[in-house]
Design a protein around this motif. Structure first.
Motif, PDB file in Angstrom:
ATOM      1  N   TYR A  89      18.606 -33.595  37.203  1.00  0.00           N
ATOM      2  CA  TYR A  89      19.456 -33.492  38.563  1.00  0.00           C
ATOM      3  C   TYR A  89      18.766 -32.761  39.442  1.00  0.00           C
ATOM      4  CZ  TYR A  89      23.345 -33.914  41.825  1.00  0.00           C
ATOM      5  OH  TYR A  89      23.735 -34.005  43.118  1.00  0.00           O
TER       6      TYR A  89
ATOM      7  N   THR B 114      15.609 -41.025  36.710  1.00  0.00           N
ATOM      8  CA  THR B 114      16.312 -39.715  36.614  1.00  0.00           C
ATOM      9  C   THR B 114      17.558 -39.476  37.064  1.00  0.00           C
ATOM     10  OG1 THR B 114      15.404 -39.099  38.603  1.00  0.00           O
ATOM     11  CG2 THR B 114      14.316 -38.213  36.676  1.00  0.00           C
TER      12      THR B 114
ATOM     13  N   GLY C 254      20.727 -38.029  35.272  1.00  0.00           N
ATOM     14  CA  GLY C 254      21.660 -36.787  35.677  1.00  0.00           C
ATOM     15  C   GLY C 254      23.104 -37.105  35.700  1.00  0.00           C
TER      16      GLY C 254
END
Length: 473
Positions: free
Chosen positions: A35, A60, A64
């Motif tokens: 994150y 991602t 996250g």
């Protein structure tokens, strides 16, 4: 093993607060990798397209948000202390807590966090979003007055809607048939901004936009490249000199023409507020591209939006204020694109005094992060999290949900939110008038959940004139 931050709460409740949970070392490492670090790498102030594309392939954003979901399941509703980019940070994972932060006074939940102050030092250190106290108050008054904050349409909307329509129409033709790239849309938005913010004399001043882009790219480093400080000051000086010409001979049909009548004081620095307006407009160009991609892949929504545009044009004429007011569904489509992929994935604050979180109390001087992307896609809380649902803005569902806040809320809500939505809606409407939509480089559709990450680097928006019945035959 997790840790506990226990704060006493003198004079509040029982006189002692319970412990606030803190993420373990392993949880902090995971959150950093999926994150905090990706958001820094892809660019906080200006997107780094190649890195953003790589991070999109790694998904991602999904990782996250899953990490945050696990934290909430383990520690409960209250905020969790994590290690953020600027040190210990309260990560707000509950919608009620998000409302507490966003509806709270900026005197307590201050917006001039380390990231903003460090980043805007390269672009414009006297901008509103890096200000606090009296400076913020007088600068906010100026911004609100010039941008007509809270008004359904800006007082110069007649002209601004026409400008947005003209610049979008200029993109139609052979290039649009082949497929418009996001960079092309951004350049069109930059022209809209120069004409509306600085006046007609700035329409072709691509050098101004280039200088600002360079400063925003440097802002991504948040002051880490100190050896470039002299070059950065030189860039800013050149940009401000170009801008000063337009402010001195202010076009009355632009925002610059409203400066003289706006409230100001010795600390207002009106000329220093413009950079952030252009930065926000750049983010909206990405939202416009996402809106077009969604409409191109959702036939039912596309049909409703185009029917609305036709009806508004027949009744009021294109590029008019009444026509814009007659397109609430299209505006909701723009808002919904911003919800699905927020321009700012997290709203950062810092506390200036003690803050209470149910039966816990945190001291002043703590960073607070409301992860807007997490709350907007929280499938455990909202049923429409992963689908294109503009109707939720029309019926008030999304508006009432303070955790859904693509443009922030409360005292820190963007002064130019309404103006930005006007320009983005008018831009998208003009492209939809141009004909049939097609999209390449994006896998979207109503038949499956929308992705957490939208990689626009390979996106192409095709627009060709609608075929006549004779051509169709």
């Amino acid at each position: 093993m997790s840790h506990l931050y226990s704060y006493s709460a003198p004079g509040v409740g029982t006189g002692r607060g319970t412990a606030l949970p803190a993420a373990s070392a392993a949880e902090n490492l995971r959150l950093t990798l999926v994150y905090f670090l990706p958001n820094y790498l892809k660019g906080v102030f200006r997107s780094r397209p190649r890195i953003a594309a790589l991070l999109a392939r790694a998904d991602t954003s999904r990782h996250g948000l899953e990490a945050m979901r696990r934290l909430r399941r383990r520690y409960g509703r209250g905020p969790v202390m994590v290690r953020g980019a600027a040190g210990p940070t309260l990560l707000v994972l509950d919608a009620d807590d998000a409302r507490q932060v966003l509806s709270g006074p900026v005197g307590v939940y201050a917006v001039d966090t380390w990231e903003k102050v460090s980043g805007f030092a390269a672009v414009q250190p006297e901008t509103l979003v890096a200000s606090h106290g009296r400076q913020r108050m007088v600068r906010r008054m100026f911004n609100d007055a010039v941008l007509d904050a809270g008004c359904p349409v800006h007082r110069l909307a007649d002209r601004f809607l026409r400008v947005a329509g003209e610049e979008a129409a200029a993109l139609l033709g052979p290039e649009a048939v082949a497929g418009l790239r996001p960079e092309t849309l951004r350049e069109g938005f930059e022209r809209v901004g120069r004409r509306c913010f600085l006046g007609e004399a700035a329409a072709d001043d691509e050098e101004f936009s280039r200088l600002l882009a360079g400063l925003l790219a440097e802002a991504n480093w948040m002051g880490a490249r100190r050896w470039r400080a002299r070059r950065t000051r030189r860039l800013r000086r050149r940009m401000m000199q170009r801008q000063a010409r337009y402010l001195y001979e202010a076009d009355p049909r632009s925002l610059a023409g409203l400066f003289a009548a706006a409230p100001r004081g010795p600390e207002t620095a009106p000329e220093c507020q413009v950079s952030h307006w252009f930065m926000a407009l750049g983010a909206l160009s990405a939202v416009a591209a996402q809106t077009l991609a969604l409409l191109a892949t959702h036939p039912r929504h596309h049909e409703r939006a185009t029917e609305e545009i036709r009806a508004a044009d027949r009744t009021h004429g294109p590029r008019t204020v009444p026509g814009f007011l007659g397109m609430p569904y299209l505006r909701a489509c723009v808002q919904e694109a911003a919800r699905l992929w927020p321009p700012v994935t997290g709203l950062a604050r810092r506390t200036t005094g003690e803050t209470r979180w149910r039966d816990s109390v945190a001291p002043g001087g703590v960073n607070v992060l409301v992860p807007t992307a997490f709350h907007a896609r929280d499938g455990e809380r909202i049923g429409y999290a992963h689908r294109f649902a503009p109707e939720k803005w029309l019926d008030g569902t999304a508006e009432r949900d303070w955790a859904v806040s693509p443009f922030s809320r409360g005292e820190a809500q963007c002064s130019g939110m309404e103006l930005g939505l006007q320009l983005a809606t008018a831009f998208v409407a003009e492209l939809l008038r141009g004909g049939e939509l097609a999209v390449a480089g994006a896998r979207l559709g109503p038949g499956h959940p929308l992705p957490y990450t939208f990689d626009t680097s390979r996106l192409r928006i095709g627009i060709r004139a609608a075929r006549t019945p004779e051509e169709g035959a």
